[in-house]
Enzyme design. Structure first.
Site, short mmCIF file in Angstrom:
data_model
loop_
_atom_site.label_atom_id
_atom_site.label_comp_id
_atom_site.label_asym_id
_atom_site.label_seq_id
_atom_site.Cartn_x
_atom_site.Cartn_y
_atom_site.Cartn_z
N ARG A 200 26.69 5.64 -60.98
CA ARG A 200 28.08 5.76 -61.44
C ARG A 200 28.58 7.19 -61.37
NH1 ARG A 200 26.39 1.48 -61.02
NH2 ARG A 200 26.96 -0.43 -62.12
N ARG B 34 25.50 14.31 -87.72
CA ARG B 34 26.11 14.81 -86.48
C ARG B 34 25.11 15.19 -85.38
NH1 ARG B 34 25.37 18.16 -90.33
NH2 ARG B 34 24.71 20.29 -89.98
N LYS C 100 13.00 20.55 -84.71
CA LYS C 100 14.06 19.94 -83.91
C LYS C 100 13.75 19.93 -82.42
CE LYS C 100 17.79 20.83 -87.13
NZ LYS C 100 19.09 21.49 -87.36
N ASN D 123 25.45 30.92 -84.95
CA ASN D 123 25.69 32.28 -85.45
C ASN D 123 26.01 33.24 -84.30
OD1 ASN D 123 23.09 33.98 -84.71
ND2 ASN D 123 22.45 31.90 -85.22
N PHE D 124 26.80 34.26 -84.65
CA PHE D 124 27.29 35.16 -83.61
C PHE D 124 26.24 36.16 -83.13
CE2 PHE D 124 31.45 33.38 -84.05
CZ PHE D 124 31.98 33.56 -82.77
N THR E 127 23.12 35.57 -82.39
CA THR E 127 22.42 34.95 -81.25
C THR E 127 23.36 34.77 -80.06
OG1 THR E 127 21.10 33.75 -82.88
CG2 THR E 127 20.85 33.09 -80.60
N CYS F 168 33.93 38.36 -71.02
CA CYS F 168 32.77 37.81 -71.71
C CYS F 168 33.13 37.50 -73.17
CB CYS F 168 31.59 38.78 -71.63
SG CYS F 168 31.68 40.19 -72.75
N CYS G 117 29.61 25.94 -91.32
CA CYS G 117 29.49 24.50 -91.55
C CYS G 117 29.01 24.21 -92.97
CB CYS G 117 28.51 23.89 -90.57
SG CYS G 117 29.02 24.12 -88.88
N CYS H 184 35.34 46.66 -73.94
CA CYS H 184 34.10 45.86 -73.96
C CYS H 184 32.95 46.62 -73.29
CB CYS H 184 34.32 44.53 -73.23
SG CYS H 184 32.82 43.56 -73.14
ZN LIG Z 1 33.33 41.64 -72.04
#
Ligand SMILES: [Zn+2]
Length: 337
Positions: free
Chosen positions: A8, A67, A82, A127-128, A130, A167, A182, A240
């Site tokens: 499919r 979830r 997990k 988390n930011f 990581t 990025c 969460c 950046c």
């Molecule tokens: Zn950047």
């Protein structure tokens, strides 16, 4: 290889057999096997990628089942990590896929190894710190990064390609995460499924040679209040460090804090040891705590509602507090340095 099971998907004009063969030859890294990660892995494995590398540091709990699509009550009962529980399920779904499941932290110490064979990296983290690590490593090595984040009924996603798009650091500044998680404002499953499905869609476009179809926006949506918004990814932020100077702050091996507060769940992770012999710790802690040991971890119920979860890779989750100082006190008292 017999591709009949993908009939499919191969009937779908932009993919066809050619795209399917590209998928079969691809390797994908998914970091995090929580809400986003389980949906992502399920879709990728069903779609027929060649190899999945999955890393997660946590084990399955009852409150995940609302979830986190690959887990069930048996996994909770056996306190499976997990990554291992996900691998069990995914192998039943599609035995043709090579699945490497790792229980541990994605960190500056192992990210080079994790990422080196990946054609795409997908964000299933919560988390930011990581996320910035993944962003920086992807941009250093030129690997696309499929970012996604969900809280409450809202989500955000973008597909970043080094050399072609800005990025993650260009669109969210470090430390400006908003602070909602969460665990403070909750999350509903449909919001997770929407964002993870969009992350996978862009990945499929990329891996099947349909790069001209990539979305090229940062998409935000709220499934409850029915808001959708696309912000075009145009030029990088002139400040950046990654895009402008080819500097990767998250990859610099500075002395990292060994305590991490985990997504507001009343848990502090302490990682001081390179490994732990669970059998030995069972007999040591057995004197003072109620112990439950599985092949993967050791859970010890201590005084005052404090629980330890010890992993073979040396990590200890101190549950029952979000105070790193208190967590360290208990750690020093029972584990020592
Ligand atoms: Zn950047």
């Amino acid at each position: 290889m017999d591709l009949t099971r993908y009939s499919r998907q191969m009937l779908f004009e932009p993919i066809r057999e050619k795209g399917q063969r590209c998928l079969s030859g691809s390797t994908v890294l998914v970091v995090g096997a929580g809400a986003l990660g389980t949906v992502i892995c399920s879709q990728l494995v069903r779609a027929g990628i060649g190899k999945l590398i999955l890393i997660d540091r946590d084990y399955v709990e009852m409150s995940n089942l609302q979830r986190q699509m690959l887990f069930d009550e048996e996994d909770v009962k056996h306190m499976l990590p997990k990554a291992a529980a996900a691998k069990n399920k995914l192998e039943k779904v599609n035995s043709q896929i090579i699945i490497e499941a790792i229980t541990g932290n994605a960190s500056v110490d192992n990210i080079d190894d994790l990422i080196k064979d990946a054609d795409v990296v997908l964000d299933g983290t919560d988390n930011f710190s990581t996320r910035y690590l993944l962003n920086d490593a992807c941009f250093k090595y030129g690997i696309p990064f499929s970012y996604g984040g969900v809280v409450s009924s809202r989500g955000m996603t973008a597909f970043f390609i080094p050399g072609q798009t800005p990025c993650l650091r260009c669109i969210t500044k470090e430390g400006e995460g908003g602070g909602q998680t969460c665990d403070t404002v909750g999350v509903i499953s449909p919001a997770v499924d929407m964002i993870s499905s969009l992350q996978v869609t862009e990945t499929l476009k990329y891996l099947t040679g349909n790069q001209q179809a990539l979305r090229q926006t940062l998409k935000t949506l709220d499934v409850w209040h029915n808001h959708h918004y696309d912000m075009k990814l145009t030029t990088p932020d002139p400040e950046c460090p990654v895009c402008l100077n080819h500097e990767f702050p998250a990859l610099q091996k500075i002395a990292q804090n060994e305590e991490t507060v985990l997504c507001g769940r009343g848990t502090v992770q302490i990682h001081r040891k390179a490994g732990m012999n669970l059998e030995q710790w069972e007999s040591k802690l057995g004197q003072v705590a109620n112990i439950k040991r599985t092949p993967f971890l050791l859970k010890a119920a201590l005084e005052d509602g404090i629980h330890f979860v010890l992993f073979k890779d040396g990590r200890v989750l101190v549950q029952g507090t979000e105070d790193p100082v208190l967590a360290r006190t208990f750690y020093d008292r029972y584990i020592g340095s």
